[in-house]
Design a protein around this motif. Sequence first.
Motif, PDB file in Angstrom:
ATOM      1  N   VAL A  77       0.815  -1.211   0.000  1.00 53.27           N
ATOM      2  CA  VAL A  77       0.000   0.000   0.000  1.00 53.27           C
ATOM      3  C   VAL A  77       0.852   1.266   0.000  1.00 53.27           C
ATOM      4  CG1 VAL A  77      -1.983  -1.095   1.093  1.00 53.27           C
ATOM      5  CG2 VAL A  77      -0.255   0.006   2.515  1.00 53.27           C
ATOM      6  N   ALA A 138      -1.776  10.307   3.004  1.00 51.64           N
ATOM      7  CA  ALA A 138      -3.145   9.938   2.633  1.00 51.64           C
ATOM      8  C   ALA A 138      -3.437  10.349   1.201  1.00 51.64           C
ATOM      9  CB  ALA A 138      -4.148  10.576   3.592  1.00 51.64           C
ATOM     10  N   SER A 139      -2.890  11.482   0.793  1.00 50.67           N
ATOM     11  CA  SER A 139      -3.110  11.936  -0.581  1.00 50.67           C
ATOM     12  C   SER A 139      -2.474  10.951  -1.565  1.00 50.67           C
ATOM     13  CB  SER A 139      -2.515  13.336  -0.759  1.00 50.67           C
ATOM     14  OG  SER A 139      -2.637  13.759  -2.100  1.00 50.67           O
ATOM     15  N   HIS A 141      -2.069   7.799  -0.948  1.00 52.37           N
ATOM     16  CA  HIS A 141      -2.989   6.657  -0.928  1.00 52.37           C
ATOM     17  C   HIS A 141      -4.128   6.865  -1.923  1.00 52.37           C
ATOM     18  CE1 HIS A 141      -0.907   4.920   2.329  1.00 52.37           C
ATOM     19  NE2 HIS A 141      -1.648   5.286   3.341  1.00 52.37           N
ATOM     20  N   ARG A 142      -4.699   8.049  -1.920  1.00 56.20           N
ATOM     21  CA  ARG A 142      -5.836   8.301  -2.814  1.00 56.20           C
ATOM     22  C   ARG A 142      -5.429   8.134  -4.268  1.00 56.20           C
ATOM     23  NH1 ARG A 142      -7.094  11.994   1.333  1.00 56.20           N
ATOM     24  NH2 ARG A 142      -5.914  13.721   0.436  1.00 56.20           N
ATOM     25  N   GLU A 143      -4.252   8.645  -4.585  1.00 54.96           N
ATOM     26  CA  GLU A 143      -3.792   8.505  -5.964  1.00 54.96           C
ATOM     27  C   GLU A 143      -3.605   7.034  -6.316  1.00 54.96           C
ATOM     28  OE1 GLU A 143      -3.596  11.249  -7.854  1.00 54.96           O
ATOM     29  OE2 GLU A 143      -3.053  10.131  -9.645  1.00 54.96           O
ATOM     30  N   TRP A 144      -3.158   6.252  -5.351  1.00 56.01           N
ATOM     31  CA  TRP A 144      -2.994   4.817  -5.609  1.00 56.01           C
ATOM     32  C   TRP A 144      -4.345   4.154  -5.822  1.00 56.01           C
ATOM     33  CZ3 TRP A 144       1.415   1.362  -3.640  1.00 56.01           C
ATOM     34  CH2 TRP A 144       2.649   2.018  -3.786  1.00 56.01           C
ATOM     35  N   ILE A 145      -5.342   4.571  -5.067  1.00 55.07           N
ATOM     36  CA  ILE A 145      -6.687   4.016  -5.292  1.00 55.07           C
ATOM     37  C   ILE A 145      -7.108   4.292  -6.731  1.00 55.07           C
ATOM     38  CG2 ILE A 145      -9.142   4.226  -4.711  1.00 55.07           C
ATOM     39  CD1 ILE A 145      -8.288   4.924  -1.849  1.00 55.07           C
ATOM     40  N   ALA A 146      -6.868   5.524  -7.176  1.00 54.46           N
ATOM     41  CA  ALA A 146      -7.241   5.880  -8.544  1.00 54.46           C
ATOM     42  C   ALA A 146      -6.462   5.033  -9.550  1.00 54.46           C
ATOM     43  CB  ALA A 146      -6.989   7.370  -8.786  1.00 54.46           C
ATOM     44  N   ARG A 148      -5.144   1.954  -9.102  1.00 53.14           N
ATOM     45  CA  ARG A 148      -5.605   0.571  -9.107  1.00 53.14           C
ATOM     46  C   ARG A 148      -6.982   0.473  -9.737  1.00 53.14           C
ATOM     47  NH1 ARG A 148      -1.883   1.862  -8.400  1.00 53.14           N
ATOM     48  NH2 ARG A 148      -0.255   1.559  -6.869  1.00 53.14           N
ATOM     49  N   GLY A 149      -7.799   1.514  -9.511  1.00 49.49           N
ATOM     50  CA  GLY A 149      -9.176   1.434  -9.972  1.00 49.49           C
ATOM     51  C   GLY A 149      -9.352   1.751 -11.440  1.00 49.49           C
TER      52      GLY A 149
ATOM     53  N   GLN B  75     -12.790   8.202 -10.340  1.00 47.99           N
ATOM     54  CA  GLN B  75     -12.545   7.220  -9.286  1.00 47.99           C
ATOM     55  C   GLN B  75     -12.977   7.829  -7.965  1.00 47.99           C
ATOM     56  OE1 GLN B  75     -11.290   3.906  -9.244  1.00 47.99           O
ATOM     57  NE2 GLN B  75     -12.026   4.018  -7.131  1.00 47.99           N
ATOM     58  N   ILE B 145      -7.134   0.411  -1.260  1.00 46.61           N
ATOM     59  CA  ILE B 145      -6.065   0.029  -2.195  1.00 46.61           C
ATOM     60  C   ILE B 145      -6.008  -1.493  -2.298  1.00 46.61           C
ATOM     61  CG2 ILE B 145      -3.569  -0.024  -2.579  1.00 46.61           C
ATOM     62  CD1 ILE B 145      -3.421   2.733  -1.214  1.00 46.61           C
TER      63      ILE B 145
END
Lengths: 270, 270
Positions: A77, A138-139, A141-146, A148-149, B75, B145
């Motif tokens: 993560v 955390a920011s 992290h958010r970019e990583w969510i984007a 992966r998604g 996203q 994530i």
Amino acid sequence: MSDPRHPLAPTLHKLLRWTVLSPDDQAAVLDLPFRQRSLRRGDHVVREGDTPTHASVLLSGFAYRHKLVGAGDRQIVAVQVAGDIVDLQNALLRMADHSVQTMTDAQVADIPREAVRRLAMERPAVCEAMWYDTLVDASVHREWIASRGRRSALAALSHFLCELGVRLQMAGQGTLTRYPLPMTQEDLGDALGLTSVHVNRTLKTLSARGIMQKRGPSVFIHDWKRLADEGGFSPHYLHLQDAQRGGPDEVFLDGLQDLARQTRPDRSLA
Amino acid sequence: MSDPRHPLAPTLHKLLRWTVLSPDDQAAVLDLPFRQRSLRRGDHVVREGDTPTHASVLLSGFAYRHKLVGAGDRQIVAVQVAGDIVDLQNALLRMADHSVQTMTDAQVADIPREAVRRLAMERPAVCEAMWYDTLVDASVHREWIASRGRRSALAALSHFLCELGVRLQMAGQGTLTRYPLPMTQEDLGDALGLTSVHVNRTLKTLSARGIMQKRGPSVFIHDWKRLADEGGFSPHYLHLQDAQRGGPDEVFLDGLQDLARQTRPDRSLA
DNA sequence: CGACGTGTTGAAGGAGCTCAATCTAAGTGG
DNA sequence: CCACTTAGATTGAGCTCCTTCAACACGTCG
């Protein structure tokens, strides 16, 4: 800025990226009590479920945070580089929600949890800097969510390589286009949510196009602009623009803006 | 706990989940200056790239944070429910790295950025509670994530539905197994990194198996245990265990532990 | 030398996507 | 009260990106 060879100097330097700290505050950060520890590649800094007694700063080497999902699958993560406060989250929260493990031999400094809390409570400016640091985490992290998604394997990998270039240059561990990255293709897959096989093929696509190469633990980016395009990379989410200007990073930051805008191939290493 | 009808009472209640606050500290939170605002479904609370002047608390309704990726893909990186401090991140950071938009008509309270900062700097305990809140947000990000990276559509959707059950019950907006969720299948897709078509099919699989149903804006979970199994859901990452015990949530928390362990079908609504 | 970790390559399969049509329910205006 | 519109849900058919499985290559280190 006091002794640049102090073990915590890189961490202080990182905090100064986010806010102005008075000489007193800076001294207080460097005066934090800590115990230095040598870790071997693969050692755990924290294990998911632990109740940590200290926060750890990564003095040298690389580490990653990961979670185990379902049937033994691993999801990385976050990747941490020297200077990062690896474990502020776990130190303040009462139970580690993820593990931290080294990717290389590494040095860490363990700072007692209570010392961190006291420093934060007694020095609002330091508190703000550390809080800020966790918000930037955390920011990311958010970019990583984007990623992966909504990004393809090629885009996600490109984006990741851009991010690490920026972060490693900020940490003084290389340059935007040439930096160490001691991750196996398996590691990359676990970070990107892909299989190592597909990472292999995606890396090959990038190098076939002359965009970048990974040789052993080294990344060579030959065409930053194209890599950033492939990944849809924009450095905003790293919040470097937020930095107080006047520091030594100003030139780099401006340069980064340029790089994000224009083609500037670097084929000297191809 | 002072006036439970105070607009900021749910937010204070949420902060009390993380730390003990003295009566003075609690009063100071409720005394924050704010301007209440009514939003229509789809309105923006913050736009990516803004320099926010205030932090917003969601008083009622639902909102989500999202990023735009590549060619117009969206996203969703977080879902916010009533009581959530929607925008502490953006208020402290100097530029919004993502947008916040309402999913329903909603009430928000805008608190001037400086008032939040002053409160945090003057009251260490409040600072710690807010910081803690942002750390839990980050923990949820990490779990997302992992979901996007390593869980199948079925597992990711199940996990998401479990998370919302827990969070909505904590927020007093429903129960673990029956709660409002005004998201379209398109919204769910953007949260899970899927297409709305595939969300449709995945939802149908879950209801065909008798595990849950979504009818309009309402979720009915018939078999929590199986849903949690499908999603590999464990509530640790929400850090509810960290809560100071003795509050009104104790019974629920213990119950949650049980639920996570044993089958307890709820077919009354099937 | 043999073993092991890592990278590389091929072939086949599947989870999820794309495109497109149809259906439903809730407005909205006349 | 009804035609018309519209947002969302549903379903089918074909396709593709990525996975799975398996084999092999290469370097390092005991």
